[in-house]
Design a protein around this motif. Sequence first.
Motif, PDB file in Angstrom:
ATOM      1  N   ASP A   1       0.812  -1.219   0.000  1.00 42.78           N
ATOM      2  CA  ASP A   1       0.000   0.000   0.000  1.00 42.78           C
ATOM      3  C   ASP A   1       0.843   1.265   0.000  1.00 42.78           C
ATOM      4  N   TYR A   2       1.952   1.269   0.742  1.00 46.99           N
ATOM      5  CA  TYR A   2       2.709   2.506   0.853  1.00 46.99           C
ATOM      6  C   TYR A   2       3.287   2.948  -0.486  1.00 46.99           C
ATOM      7  N   ILE A   3       3.948   2.029  -1.177  1.00 45.11           N
ATOM      8  CA  ILE A   3       4.548   2.424  -2.447  1.00 45.11           C
ATOM      9  C   ILE A   3       3.467   2.745  -3.475  1.00 45.11           C
ATOM     10  N   GLN A   4       2.351   2.017  -3.435  1.00 43.71           N
ATOM     11  CA  GLN A   4       1.281   2.283  -4.398  1.00 43.71           C
ATOM     12  C   GLN A   4       0.599   3.613  -4.118  1.00 43.71           C
ATOM     13  N   ASN A   5       0.264   3.870  -2.862  1.00 41.07           N
ATOM     14  CA  ASN A   5      -0.452   5.107  -2.519  1.00 41.07           C
ATOM     15  C   ASN A   5       0.406   6.341  -2.779  1.00 41.07           C
ATOM     16  N   THR A   6       1.695   6.266  -2.456  1.00 33.64           N
ATOM     17  CA  THR A   6       2.564   7.421  -2.697  1.00 33.64           C
ATOM     18  C   THR A   6       2.795   7.618  -4.193  1.00 33.64           C
ATOM     19  N   ALA A   7       2.875   6.531  -4.948  1.00 36.78           N
ATOM     20  CA  ALA A   7       3.020   6.649  -6.403  1.00 36.78           C
ATOM     21  C   ALA A   7       1.769   7.259  -7.021  1.00 36.78           C
ATOM     22  N   ASP A   8       0.599   6.836  -6.547  1.00 34.70           N
ATOM     23  CA  ASP A   8      -0.662   7.428  -7.028  1.00 34.70           C
ATOM     24  C   ASP A   8      -0.696   8.929  -6.770  1.00 34.70           C
ATOM     25  N   ALA A   9      -0.302   9.317  -5.555  1.00 36.39           N
ATOM     26  CA  ALA A   9      -0.335  10.735  -5.194  1.00 36.39           C
ATOM     27  C   ALA A   9       0.649  11.542  -6.037  1.00 36.39           C
ATOM     28  N   ALA A  10       1.844  11.001  -6.243  1.00 32.18           N
ATOM     29  CA  ALA A  10       2.845  11.711  -7.043  1.00 32.18           C
ATOM     30  C   ALA A  10       2.404  11.815  -8.499  1.00 32.18           C
ATOM     31  N   TYR A  11       1.819  10.766  -9.036  1.00 33.42           N
ATOM     32  CA  TYR A  11       1.343  10.800 -10.420  1.00 33.42           C
ATOM     33  C   TYR A  11       0.254  11.852 -10.579  1.00 33.42           C
ATOM     34  N   ALA A  12      -0.661  11.907  -9.626  1.00 33.64           N
ATOM     35  CA  ALA A  12      -1.738  12.904  -9.676  1.00 33.64           C
ATOM     36  C   ALA A  12      -1.160  14.319  -9.627  1.00 33.64           C
ATOM     37  N   ALA A  13      -0.105  14.493  -8.817  1.00 36.44           N
ATOM     38  CA  ALA A  13       0.525  15.817  -8.725  1.00 36.44           C
ATOM     39  C   ALA A  13       1.207  16.186 -10.038  1.00 36.44           C
ATOM     40  N   VAL A  14       1.825  15.221 -10.700  1.00 38.44           N
ATOM     41  CA  VAL A  14       2.453  15.473 -11.994  1.00 38.44           C
ATOM     42  C   VAL A  14       1.416  15.899 -13.025  1.00 38.44           C
ATOM     43  N   ILE A  15       0.290  15.212 -13.050  1.00 39.64           N
ATOM     44  CA  ILE A  15      -0.787  15.557 -13.993  1.00 39.64           C
ATOM     45  C   ILE A  15      -1.285  16.965 -13.737  1.00 39.64           C
ATOM     46  N   GLU A  16      -1.458  17.305 -12.462  1.00 42.45           N
ATOM     47  CA  GLU A  16      -1.933  18.655 -12.137  1.00 42.45           C
ATOM     48  C   GLU A  16      -0.938  19.719 -12.598  1.00 42.45           C
ATOM     49  N   LYS A  17       0.348  19.473 -12.397  1.00 45.37           N
ATOM     50  CA  LYS A  17       1.370  20.446 -12.791  1.00 45.37           C
ATOM     51  C   LYS A  17       1.431  20.605 -14.315  1.00 45.37           C
ATOM     52  N   THR A  18       1.363  19.503 -15.042  1.00 51.28           N
ATOM     53  CA  THR A  18       1.419  19.595 -16.506  1.00 51.28           C
ATOM     54  C   THR A  18       0.143  20.245 -17.057  1.00 51.28           C
TER      55      THR A  18
END
Length: 494
Positions: free
Chosen positions: A442-459
């Motif tokens: 869960d930890y690696i998946q949840n943090t990866a999900d959050a980081a991916y969402a942040a990348v999408i928002e920035k782009t």
Amino acid sequence: MKKFRCISAIFAVLLTALLTACGESVVDESGSSQSSPEIDKNEPATVTVWHYYNGVQQMNFDNAVAEFNKTVGYDEGIIVEAVSKGSISELADSVVASVKKSAGAENPPDIFATYAETAYTLDQMNALADIGKYFTEDEISEYVDAYIDEGQFSGDGSLKIFPTAKSTEIMILNSTDWEEFAESENVTTDNLKTWEGVAEVAEKYYNYTDSLTPDIENDGRAFFGRDSVANYMIVGAKQLGAEFVSLDDSGNPVLTIDKDVVRKLWDNYYVPYVKGCYTMQGRYRSDDVKLGKSIAIICSTTGTAYYPTEVTINDDYTYPIENIILPIPDFEGTKPYAVQQGAGMSVISSDEQTEYASAVFLKWFTEEERNIEFAINSGYLPVKKSGNDFDKISGVNEQSENAVKDTMLNSLELAIDEVNSHSLYTMKPFETAGEVRNYLGDYIQNTADAAYAAVIEKTDNGASRDEAVAEYTSDEAFEEWFGEFSSSLENTVK
């Protein structure tokens, strides 16, 4: 005195013969045989089995139980009753509650399907029987060694989980969409043999699909997803030479957090996920393939029956696909490992007659041809060494009234090769093993999900994709991620 000794010896021989006539042998601690408990056929021993099978698996198990009751069970005076308890977690909760005699709980079953974590909990309550004493050493040796080892977690030679049906993981590739990409980018399935290779191919696939619509930026598609991220973390760490948790001589958990190993795991899952090259959108990764969100997945052999035969982009566009079954990747330069999973059966400690009746059923259920037939119709692997033979599986499949799909049969063929050629691994049970396993995935998946969402928002707000990705995948980002990962894992193991 000589006359007395002679009479005693004769009496002992007669007594042994009489006891042996009462039933099959039970094995004592020294490995020698003794009599089995006598069962009065007029008062049959009733054995209740709680399981978590559903759908085709439940139908096949129920059919097996019915066959047992009409044949061996009838001859031996044993009646088996099978009860489905929903999911494996619901089953585990029900068994623990029944043993604890919680308010409203049912009486405990005699046999129940279980993973090691639940069996460990119940063994700590002295609730499990040693099923191994009803099998000879030769009989035990017929089963895959790793499956037996998992059930001998107590460390005293007792067998607390009996293997009945196992599974491992395989990769499935949508070959229809793969072929055009592979030809364009000069890649082959050989590039998918390592985790490093999968990450590289996934990035090429993202860039390739992004290039198909040059007027739209950053719309590349993910290449890969996997059902169990916990398996990636646990088996991957073992393959890289460091178990997250091992047990000391007293059975206590010992935590090991190797930073280099964690970085390797992070680089080959978290980083490509943040880049959009991996994905996890549907409930299962086969759902993602069906909707065109990815073209390669890793799933359990039991999940291959759900792999789609077509992709649905929208209500107006659906197209058929074919697939290729591939082995799970390894890390470069490492010994091949595959996850060992699938619940076994444990027996609740009760009276010797019921325990013996339970053993008779389990022995019958795992006879080679019968176990193979259950396996191929359910996506599981046979538990005996002799059963892990694809020629035998193909032969039973030809006779089966419930023909399996080509995908299922192909996945079993490859999985059998993995069982025979890989080291099988599963984490040893301890008090917080379930929580640790969940945390690692869960930890690696949840943090990866959050980081991916942040990348999408920035782009979306005008940032370049490379800059946005770099912010979450840099050395500094890993150091921060690793610090939080380590401290939380330490608290979870305690």
